[in-house]
Design a protein around this motif. Sequence first.
Motif, PDB file in Angstrom:
ATOM      1  N   TYR A  43       0.838  -1.205   0.000  1.00 32.18           N
ATOM      2  CA  TYR A  43       0.000   0.000   0.000  1.00 32.18           C
ATOM      3  C   TYR A  43       0.864   1.243   0.000  1.00 32.18           C
ATOM      4  CZ  TYR A  43      -2.218  -3.901   2.076  1.00 32.18           C
ATOM      5  OH  TYR A  43      -2.597  -5.180   2.327  1.00 32.18           O
ATOM      6  N   ALA A  71      -7.819 -12.889   8.779  1.00 32.42           N
ATOM      7  CA  ALA A  71      -8.399 -13.501   7.581  1.00 32.42           C
ATOM      8  C   ALA A  71      -7.783 -14.873   7.344  1.00 32.42           C
ATOM      9  CB  ALA A  71      -8.178 -12.614   6.364  1.00 32.42           C
ATOM     10  N   TYR A 223      -8.688  -6.876  -5.236  1.00 34.05           N
ATOM     11  CA  TYR A 223      -9.912  -6.277  -4.706  1.00 34.05           C
ATOM     12  C   TYR A 223     -11.112  -6.691  -5.534  1.00 34.05           C
ATOM     13  CZ  TYR A 223      -6.435  -3.930  -2.057  1.00 34.05           C
ATOM     14  OH  TYR A 223      -5.375  -3.710  -1.225  1.00 34.05           O
ATOM     15  N   PHE A 512      -2.929 -11.839 -11.267  1.00 33.94           N
ATOM     16  CA  PHE A 512      -1.853 -12.828 -11.357  1.00 33.94           C
ATOM     17  C   PHE A 512      -1.128 -12.836 -12.696  1.00 33.94           C
ATOM     18  CE2 PHE A 512      -3.950 -14.854  -7.691  1.00 33.94           C
ATOM     19  CZ  PHE A 512      -2.839 -14.975  -6.892  1.00 33.94           C
TER      20      PHE A 512
ATOM     21  N   PHE B 333      -3.031 -20.834  -9.785  1.00 37.90           N
ATOM     22  CA  PHE B 333      -4.180 -20.557  -8.918  1.00 37.90           C
ATOM     23  C   PHE B 333      -5.448 -20.152  -9.687  1.00 37.90           C
ATOM     24  CE2 PHE B 333      -6.605 -18.011  -5.840  1.00 37.90           C
ATOM     25  CZ  PHE B 333      -6.754 -18.943  -4.838  1.00 37.90           C
ATOM     26  N   LEU B 380       1.947 -12.452   1.819  1.00 36.22           N
ATOM     27  CA  LEU B 380       1.857 -10.995   1.853  1.00 36.22           C
ATOM     28  C   LEU B 380       2.662 -10.437   3.023  1.00 36.22           C
ATOM     29  CD1 LEU B 380      -1.942 -10.505   1.132  1.00 36.22           C
ATOM     30  CD2 LEU B 380      -0.067 -10.107  -0.436  1.00 36.22           C
TER      31      LEU B 380
HETATM   32  C1  HEM Z   1     -11.613 -17.313   0.664  1.00 40.12           C
HETATM   33  C2  HEM Z   1     -11.394 -16.089   0.703  1.00 40.12           C
HETATM   34  C3  HEM Z   1     -10.313 -15.317   0.002  1.00 40.12           C
HETATM   35  C4  HEM Z   1      -9.677 -15.564  -1.167  1.00 40.12           C
HETATM   36  C5  HEM Z   1      -9.882 -16.722  -2.119  1.00 40.12           C
HETATM   37  C6  HEM Z   1      -8.744 -14.511  -1.399  1.00 40.12           C
HETATM   38  C7  HEM Z   1      -7.917 -14.410  -2.480  1.00 40.12           C
HETATM   39  C8  HEM Z   1      -6.915 -13.481  -2.593  1.00 40.12           C
HETATM   40  C9  HEM Z   1      -5.963 -13.453  -3.627  1.00 40.12           C
HETATM   41  C10 HEM Z   1      -5.875 -14.480  -4.736  1.00 40.12           C
HETATM   42  C11 HEM Z   1      -5.139 -12.400  -3.416  1.00 40.12           C
HETATM   43  C12 HEM Z   1      -3.962 -11.995  -4.273  1.00 40.12           C
HETATM   44  C13 HEM Z   1      -2.720 -12.457  -3.584  1.00 40.12           C
HETATM   45  C14 HEM Z   1      -1.504 -12.042  -4.299  1.00 40.12           C
HETATM   46  O1  HEM Z   1      -1.577 -11.092  -5.081  1.00 40.12           O
HETATM   47  O2  HEM Z   1      -0.483 -12.692  -4.065  1.00 40.12           O
HETATM   48  C15 HEM Z   1      -5.582 -11.750  -2.253  1.00 40.12           C
HETATM   49  C16 HEM Z   1      -4.976 -10.652  -1.721  1.00 40.12           C
HETATM   50  C17 HEM Z   1      -5.365 -10.073  -0.561  1.00 40.12           C
HETATM   51  N1  HEM Z   1      -6.353 -10.527   0.284  1.00 40.12           N
HETATM   52 FE1  HEM Z   1      -7.579 -12.054  -0.045  1.00 40.12          FE
HETATM   53  N2  HEM Z   1      -8.816 -13.646  -0.355  1.00 40.12           N
HETATM   54  C18 HEM Z   1      -9.754 -14.126   0.509  1.00 40.12           C
HETATM   55  C19 HEM Z   1     -10.126 -13.568   1.685  1.00 40.12           C
HETATM   56  C20 HEM Z   1      -9.540 -12.441   2.224  1.00 40.12           C
HETATM   57  C21 HEM Z   1      -9.967 -11.834   3.416  1.00 40.12           C
HETATM   58  C22 HEM Z   1     -11.106 -12.336   4.290  1.00 40.12           C
HETATM   59  C23 HEM Z   1      -9.183 -10.755   3.611  1.00 40.12           C
HETATM   60  C24 HEM Z   1      -9.340  -9.821   4.771  1.00 40.12           C
HETATM   61  C25 HEM Z   1      -8.446  -9.315   5.461  1.00 40.12           C
HETATM   62  C26 HEM Z   1      -8.236 -10.706   2.539  1.00 40.12           C
HETATM   63  C27 HEM Z   1      -7.243  -9.750   2.392  1.00 40.12           C
HETATM   64  C28 HEM Z   1      -6.411  -9.658   1.329  1.00 40.12           C
HETATM   65  C29 HEM Z   1      -5.442  -8.627   1.137  1.00 40.12           C
HETATM   66  C30 HEM Z   1      -5.196  -7.469   2.072  1.00 40.12           C
HETATM   67  C31 HEM Z   1      -4.781  -8.879  -0.039  1.00 40.12           C
HETATM   68  C32 HEM Z   1      -3.662  -8.069  -0.675  1.00 40.12           C
HETATM   69  C33 HEM Z   1      -4.213  -7.077  -1.621  1.00 40.12           C
HETATM   70  C34 HEM Z   1      -3.132  -6.330  -2.333  1.00 40.12           C
HETATM   71  O3  HEM Z   1      -2.179  -6.957  -2.784  1.00 40.12           O
HETATM   72  O4  HEM Z   1      -3.297  -5.116  -2.459  1.00 40.12           O
HETATM   73  N3  HEM Z   1      -8.488 -11.743   1.714  1.00 40.12           N
HETATM   74  N4  HEM Z   1      -6.681 -12.438  -1.766  1.00 40.12           N
END
Ligand code: HEM
Lengths: 568, 420
Positions: A43, A71, A223, A512, B333, B380
Amino acid sequence: MIENSKCECGHQNPVGTVLCESCGKPLFEDSQNDADTPLEMRYDGVARRSQKEDPAIIDRIWSFFSSVKIAIILIFLTLVGASLGTIFVQESTLINLKTTEEFADYYEETYGTAGLIYHALGLSRTYESWWFVGLLVMIGTSLVICSLDRVLPLYRALSKQQIRKHLQFITRQQVVYTGRIEQEPEAWVAAAAQQLKRKRYRVWQEGSALLAEKNRFSRWGPYINHIGLIVFLLAVLARGIPGWHMDQYVSLYEGEREPIPGTNYYVQSDKFNLQLYKDEELADNQKGTNVVKLYETKAKLFECIDVCDDPTKEPVLRQVQQHAIHVNSPLQYKGLKLYQNSYRQHIRLISVHPSLMDTATGKSFGSFDLMMDNPKLTYDVGPYKIRLSDYYPDFGFDDQKRPMTKSREPNNPAFIFRVSGPGITGEEVYSYFPLPNASSKDFQESLNAAFKEAGANTGRFTFKVANMFQQGKMEGVKYSEFSTFLNVRVDRAMPYIWVGAAISMIGLIMGFYWQHRRIWLRIDDGMLSLGAHTNKNSYGLRADVASTLGKTGITVTPKELDNRRNVR
Amino acid sequence: MNDWLIFSSNAFITAFALYCASFIAYAIAVAGKRWSNREPAAHTARWGRIAFITALLGWAAHLTFFFTRWIGGGHIPTSNMYEFMTFLAMAIMFAFIVVYLIYRNTLLGAFTLPLVIIIIAYASVFPSQVQPLIPALNYVWLKIHVTTAALGEAFFAVGFAAALIQLIRVVDLTTTDKAGVRARRWTEFCLVIIIIIIGFLAAVFIFRGAGYHAEFRQESVLIDQQGQAQTSVKEVKYGLPPIVKPYNSDVISMQPFMGLQQPLFEAPSWMNGVNAGRKLNTVIWSVISGLVLYGLMRLIARKPLVAVIHPHLTDIDPDDLEEISYRAIAIGFPIFTLGALIFAMIWAEIAWSRFWGWDPKEVWALVTFLFYSVYLHLRLSRGWQGTRSAWLAVIGFLVVMFTLIGVNLVIAGLHSYAGV
Ligand code: HEM
């Protein structure tokens, strides 16, 4: 902790800022301690809502759900919970059991003590349990909050980027180069800009400083993925709205028409069709076994248009749809779907066409149609009038040896007729068992004999289907060979489920298969400082930087640029 | 068998042989660097190229197998365990080729090819004849679903291979501190597991080659859905000498093996599932032959296998391996999500009238998805990159394999792909 969040460049940053929003200088003392390590660039170091100075209760909830750590824990618990549910079968697959005791017995008998414990812990209903649904709801909440918490700050940070960054910011990126430039600084920067543009970077130049960036949109991928997941989860929850979800089973024999409970529709099976593979079509280890090739129900769907609620009258129906339902092809009409679920091979009489005969001569006086369901009460056969006085669809005897019916299915139908007409005083009583097997013939004969003994008939008449077996086929008998089970569904949430899934997929692909890459550089007194950052694939970024530098006269291998490696 | 199918099975054998050759070339590329009078970099480059080209040829033969079987069999060959596993191997080769073309890392081949070879060998344990489709499988979405899911899993497999190299690369053979020793043990343990799988394959094929069989009559009591007890008598066939016989069974016939005239044990009563006794027997044989194999290797090498492989890996950075592993998973993925979840839901909606039914196979696809999302989220934060993340990539692949094979072996559900 009171922090002074004003940067030396004069910018006033919100509390929680890690890297100055303007020039990028690290703001915390402790992050300056290990001045060599690469910066935490997530960020871009901007403050998020969850980072407040003195949080109120709502802020605490907010920061709980916006935490990635939480999470991860939630996702992990869901994962463990879901896998526990697969140890033994779930109750929902045992459609014949109803009460808790029945289930408990089943689990104990099938799986022993472990099964009993499994059932007692409620794991036999894992996916409907409050804790499992609760976890899903919490993940949903977390998804909403974490996205709100981050997406705006990230948007702000990315939309107002300064070109000339603080030196510390540059030299502590994951990809770094520093070295002397022999050329005139601005000319070199212009040349580098040219190279970067060729690699489809967007380039901003400010004197001897430069910012190059590409694929910023991929930062929104996660997002968008999360929004898709939220839509998906909401759609799943929406199936609880009354009328949005229906799930029922209808069993039909061939020719039967049944109302679909809770709707205005009727479904009818005209014919059930089963095909097996021939032996030569099968693999060696399958030969001699019955492998099903196709099973389908030729079905019609009717809508009731009049007299729908009066049980004493026949409803008025209109056919609205017709389809051969098979496993991968349901009947669909206005959101209602009928699926082929399973079938049962099971002979069931529909109607017979018996004759009234003279016992002595075998001469037929005439014949009539006799339905197994709702048979008519009177029939005119030749000169005679026949009245149906009793009907036992599933004939048997009760404890006191009185005739009774065991069920409403015509498994062994028995009819008691009263015949009147020329030459008969009053009425004569006869029994008729239409099933062509020995035991029902026995019943028929002994009952008729008993009636005769009691004086109820003279034995003059016999009920019988004439010439029942002709060339190996049954004549005068209509029956169904298969019962089909159809699954009737309404699922109004489905479109939203697919929309959620599609949004999620778009987000995943954005996030991705493209990577956000940024390169900052500045030249101070002939000294080039270059830093570059990407959220993934720093290999590709290093290759970009090395080739750009190479084209401007600085030879460097991609590996040498890796700041993380140089530190270790 | 028609001509297409004969041609197809020849192509399959060719592919297998080429993969084996490619693996040998990779092994020479990696292990032969320090052979006398060679320039290490040139040696690796040369043999790496030979190995990669052989692998490409093998893959071409594999594709030929696939398409000729499709034509000869009349439907896409992904509908039983044999076909699915060979398809998975083909997908892993594709994923490997993609990742190799990005990173040009020879080691990756040296670890991916044995994985592919093992999977093909495992596929060959199952009956390979073309079987006609049952109604539920006869549908276009199924084909799309199975192929994309397998492709996603293939990238996870490549991520696993890279992670395993990384783990062997980072073990410290000299430390005596607790964490170091533990890392060494666990990495060695991974290798032992792989050798046990090889042991399983060796046992199956040796006894099959020798024509071994034994047969039992098993009486089992099943509780049906009405809660009634039903006794049934089944015949259970063994291809491996019975150390354990099925619960509550008698020998019908049994060839003696090395003085083994009678089964030594009976399976415990709670193992009453379909063929549970045979599966237990197979597991025992796999462990025994795997451990024997491992013992022999240790005897020859006189040191842990990790210590044998580790020295050959020193000229690659763990960070590069970590990057490859992560990248492979990141590529896989979305494909996995699309294939194993979304396409699966579309198909289930049409075939079974519901897009999701908590069937064990479905649940485990979800578990795989959740596991890899945990992996991605953990990455992350910084503490979870490097070795920890490599361990997650290894465990993730175990989850994948359990979903593909374990669920069929241990839990039976609607996805009634051929039994083992
Ligand atoms: C089953 C539920 C979820 C799935 C399948 C999912 C999937 C993903 C994926 C695929 C990414 C990208 C990761 C990367 O770029 O390496 C991501 C990033 C992220 N996820 Fe999730 N997510 C889930 C739930 C959540 C929840 C509940 C949160 C709450 C805190 C969360 C917070 C984040 C954040 C903060 C990022 C990073 C965003 C960024 O790179 O700016 N995720 N998620």
